[in-house]
Design a protein around this motif. Structure first.
Motif, PDB file in Angstrom:
ATOM      1  N   UNK A  96       0.828  -1.204   0.000  1.00 31.72           N
ATOM      2  CA  UNK A  96       0.000   0.000   0.000  1.00 31.72           C
ATOM      3  C   UNK A  96       0.869   1.262   0.000  1.00 31.72           C
ATOM      4  N   UNK A  97       1.962   1.230   0.766  1.00 32.00           N
ATOM      5  CA  UNK A  97       2.875   2.375   0.767  1.00 32.00           C
ATOM      6  C   UNK A  97       3.507   2.550  -0.612  1.00 32.00           C
ATOM      7  N   UNK A  98       3.798   1.430  -1.281  1.00 27.20           N
ATOM      8  CA  UNK A  98       4.362   1.494  -2.626  1.00 27.20           C
ATOM      9  C   UNK A  98       3.393   2.107  -3.624  1.00 27.20           C
ATOM     10  N   UNK A  99       2.121   1.796  -3.474  1.00 21.52           N
ATOM     11  CA  UNK A  99       1.117   2.419  -4.346  1.00 21.52           C
ATOM     12  C   UNK A  99       1.115   3.931  -4.165  1.00 21.52           C
ATOM     13  N   UNK A 100       1.194   4.373  -2.933  1.00 23.04           N
ATOM     14  CA  UNK A 100       1.202   5.820  -2.668  1.00 23.04           C
ATOM     15  C   UNK A 100       2.434   6.489  -3.263  1.00 23.04           C
ATOM     16  N   UNK A 101       3.557   5.767  -3.276  1.00 20.23           N
ATOM     17  CA  UNK A 101       4.809   6.312  -3.819  1.00 20.23           C
ATOM     18  C   UNK A 101       4.883   6.171  -5.341  1.00 20.23           C
ATOM     19  N   UNK A 102       3.909   5.451  -5.915  1.00 16.70           N
ATOM     20  CA  UNK A 102       3.951   5.104  -7.344  1.00 16.70           C
ATOM     21  C   UNK A 102       5.200   4.269  -7.639  1.00 16.70           C
ATOM     22  N   UNK A 103       5.516   3.369  -6.725  1.00 20.86           N
ATOM     23  CA  UNK A 103       6.679   2.506  -6.864  1.00 20.86           C
ATOM     24  C   UNK A 103       6.514   1.625  -8.108  1.00 20.86           C
ATOM     25  N   UNK A 104       7.571   1.524  -8.888  1.00 16.46           N
ATOM     26  CA  UNK A 104       7.527   0.734 -10.118  1.00 16.46           C
ATOM     27  C   UNK A 104       7.117  -0.704  -9.838  1.00 16.46           C
ATOM     28  N   UNK A 105       7.547  -1.275  -8.715  1.00 16.25           N
ATOM     29  CA  UNK A 105       7.276  -2.692  -8.451  1.00 16.25           C
ATOM     30  C   UNK A 105       5.803  -2.963  -8.178  1.00 16.25           C
ATOM     31  N   UNK A 106       4.999  -1.936  -7.922  1.00 24.99           N
ATOM     32  CA  UNK A 106       3.560  -2.135  -7.738  1.00 24.99           C
ATOM     33  C   UNK A 106       2.803  -2.087  -9.064  1.00 24.99           C
ATOM     34  N   UNK A 107       3.496  -1.729 -10.131  1.00 25.57           N
ATOM     35  CA  UNK A 107       2.847  -1.576 -11.426  1.00 25.57           C
ATOM     36  C   UNK A 107       2.154  -0.240 -11.616  1.00 25.57           C
ATOM     37  N   UNK A 108       2.151   0.587 -10.568  1.00 26.55           N
ATOM     38  CA  UNK A 108       1.409   1.856 -10.634  1.00 26.55           C
ATOM     39  C   UNK A 108       2.368   3.019 -10.891  1.00 26.55           C
ATOM     40  N   UNK A 109       3.036   2.955 -12.013  1.00 25.90           N
ATOM     41  CA  UNK A 109       3.962   4.013 -12.399  1.00 25.90           C
ATOM     42  C   UNK A 109       3.777   4.252 -13.892  1.00 25.90           C
ATOM     43  N   UNK A 110       3.361   5.468 -14.253  1.00 31.51           N
ATOM     44  CA  UNK A 110       3.050   5.743 -15.650  1.00 31.51           C
ATOM     45  C   UNK A 110       4.128   6.544 -16.369  1.00 31.51           C
ATOM     46  N   UNK A 111       5.360   6.488 -15.860  1.00 32.68           N
ATOM     47  CA  UNK A 111       6.472   7.051 -16.618  1.00 32.68           C
ATOM     48  C   UNK A 111       6.512   6.364 -17.982  1.00 32.68           C
ATOM     49  N   UNK A 112       6.666   7.106 -19.038  1.00 36.56           N
ATOM     50  CA  UNK A 112       6.549   6.546 -20.383  1.00 36.56           C
ATOM     51  C   UNK A 112       7.587   5.465 -20.652  1.00 36.56           C
ATOM     52  N   UNK A 113       8.792   5.649 -20.128  1.00 31.13           N
ATOM     53  CA  UNK A 113       9.824   4.630 -20.333  1.00 31.13           C
ATOM     54  C   UNK A 113       9.445   3.344 -19.606  1.00 31.13           C
ATOM     55  N   UNK A 114       8.899   3.476 -18.407  1.00 29.86           N
ATOM     56  CA  UNK A 114       8.469   2.307 -17.638  1.00 29.86           C
ATOM     57  C   UNK A 114       7.351   1.578 -18.378  1.00 29.86           C
ATOM     58  N   UNK A 115       6.380   2.332 -18.895  1.00 27.49           N
ATOM     59  CA  UNK A 115       5.270   1.717 -19.620  1.00 27.49           C
ATOM     60  C   UNK A 115       5.764   1.022 -20.890  1.00 27.49           C
ATOM     61  N   UNK A 116       6.700   1.640 -21.584  1.00 24.53           N
ATOM     62  CA  UNK A 116       7.246   1.022 -22.791  1.00 24.53           C
ATOM     63  C   UNK A 116       7.946  -0.284 -22.451  1.00 24.53           C
ATOM     64  N   UNK A 117       8.640  -0.301 -21.322  1.00 27.07           N
ATOM     65  CA  UNK A 117       9.322  -1.510 -20.868  1.00 27.07           C
ATOM     66  C   UNK A 117       8.304  -2.615 -20.580  1.00 27.07           C
ATOM     67  N   UNK A 118       7.233  -2.272 -19.872  1.00 26.66           N
ATOM     68  CA  UNK A 118       6.195  -3.256 -19.563  1.00 26.66           C
ATOM     69  C   UNK A 118       5.549  -3.791 -20.842  1.00 26.66           C
ATOM     70  N   UNK A 119       5.258  -2.909 -21.779  1.00 30.76           N
ATOM     71  CA  UNK A 119       4.633  -3.342 -23.030  1.00 30.76           C
ATOM     72  C   UNK A 119       5.546  -4.303 -23.792  1.00 30.76           C
ATOM     73  N   UNK A 120       6.836  -4.024 -23.758  1.00 38.26           N
ATOM     74  CA  UNK A 120       7.799  -4.891 -24.434  1.00 38.26           C
ATOM     75  C   UNK A 120       7.778  -6.293 -23.819  1.00 38.26           C
ATOM     76  N   UNK A 121       7.771  -6.358 -22.485  1.00 45.64           N
ATOM     77  CA  UNK A 121       7.750  -7.661 -21.810  1.00 45.64           C
ATOM     78  C   UNK A 121       6.460  -8.400 -22.120  1.00 45.64           C
ATOM     79  N   UNK A 122       5.341  -7.704 -22.067  1.00 38.85           N
ATOM     80  CA  UNK A 122       4.049  -8.329 -22.322  1.00 38.85           C
ATOM     81  C   UNK A 122       3.938  -8.863 -23.750  1.00 38.85           C
ATOM     82  N   UNK A 123       4.651  -8.239 -24.675  1.00 37.84           N
ATOM     83  CA  UNK A 123       4.547  -8.624 -26.084  1.00 37.84           C
ATOM     84  C   UNK A 123       5.436  -9.800 -26.454  1.00 37.84           C
ATOM     85  N   UNK A 124       6.335 -10.208 -25.563  1.00 41.56           N
ATOM     86  CA  UNK A 124       7.292 -11.271 -25.885  1.00 41.56           C
ATOM     87  C   UNK A 124       6.995 -12.530 -25.068  1.00 41.56           C
ATOM     88  N   UNK A 125       6.529 -13.612 -25.690  1.00 37.68           N
ATOM     89  CA  UNK A 125       6.186 -14.837 -24.959  1.00 37.68           C
ATOM     90  C   UNK A 125       7.320 -15.381 -24.100  1.00 37.68           C
TER      91      UNK A 125
END
Length: 214
Positions: A96-125
């Motif tokens: 819960x504290x990580x969510x408040x901090x927008x900690x990357x490990x909670x998935x709740x971080x919308x920095x564009x580079x972070x999102x691009x990284x997540x999309x890349x992982x999701x797209x590769x089996x």
């Protein structure tokens, strides 16, 4: 060999590793993980293909080594919990504290580079499969820590099922946050739902685990 020479060699080794990693991530983000051969990574980093594999045994390691520092987070949180606090309570408080901090490990971080990284992982089996394998490692490590804390054996089924439930709940919360942000929502907009979902999920677990490993 002098300490100075050894230290210089280690620094050069780390510099090469960092250069290879940065070149790989840049290419993967630009072209997609499956569309970039390791030879292209080597060329971009100005090293040989063998050098790449000396630092990263598999192509997937070029990406997932960035998660290595977080593999044992759950264990560290449980071991450092407050006196009288349950393992579940410590992990819930930290998440819960990580969510408040927008900690990357909670998935709740919308920095564009972070999102691009997540999309890349999701797209590769192959990357998604490795993420699942690494999640199993986390479960094993947490189960061992819980068994030690409660004085049971390393194969204690209560410790293993507790670790599995705790890790699976956190993983699903993270996946949902990543899914919504990758779809275009902002972290601020998702935050209230993310907090409510986490509170509900941990509350459901508490009915089963209660004060286990207090």
């Amino acid at each position: 060999m002098s300490n100075g020479t050894g230290g210089l060699r280690e620094r050069k080794k780390q510099q090469t590793r960092r250069a290879v990693s940065e070149a790989a991530i840049s290419l993967f983000l630009e072209r997609g993980f499956d569309n970039v051969p390791v030879s292209d990574v080597a060329a971009a980093a100005d090293v040989s293909t063998m050098t790449v594999f000396n630092h990263f045994p598999t192509k997937e390691d070029l990406v997932l080594h960035r998660f290595e520092d977080h593999f044992d987070d759950a264990v560290a949180i449980v071991l450092a919990r407050d006196p009288g606090e349950s393992a579940l309570g410590a992990l819930r408080r930290h998440f819960l504290a990580g969510l408040d901090r927008r900690d990357v490990v909670t998935g709740l971080n919308d920095d564009e580079h972070v999102l691009a990284f997540h999309r890349m992982v999701l797209a590769a089996p192959s990357l998604r499969l490795r993420v699942l394998e690494q999640a199993t490692r986390t479960v094993d490590a947490l189960a061992a820590a819980l068994a030690e804390q409660t004085g049971t054996g390393p194969r204690d089924m209560t410790a293993r099922t507790a670790a599995t439930q705790l890790c699976c709940v956190q993983n699903e919360l993270v996946r949902e946050n990543v899914r919504r942000l990758a779809a275009g929502e902002t972290a601020d907009a998702v935050h209230p739902d993310a907090v409510a979902a986490a509170q509900q999920a941990f509350a459901q677990l508490e009915h089963g685990l209660g004060t286990y490993c207090t």
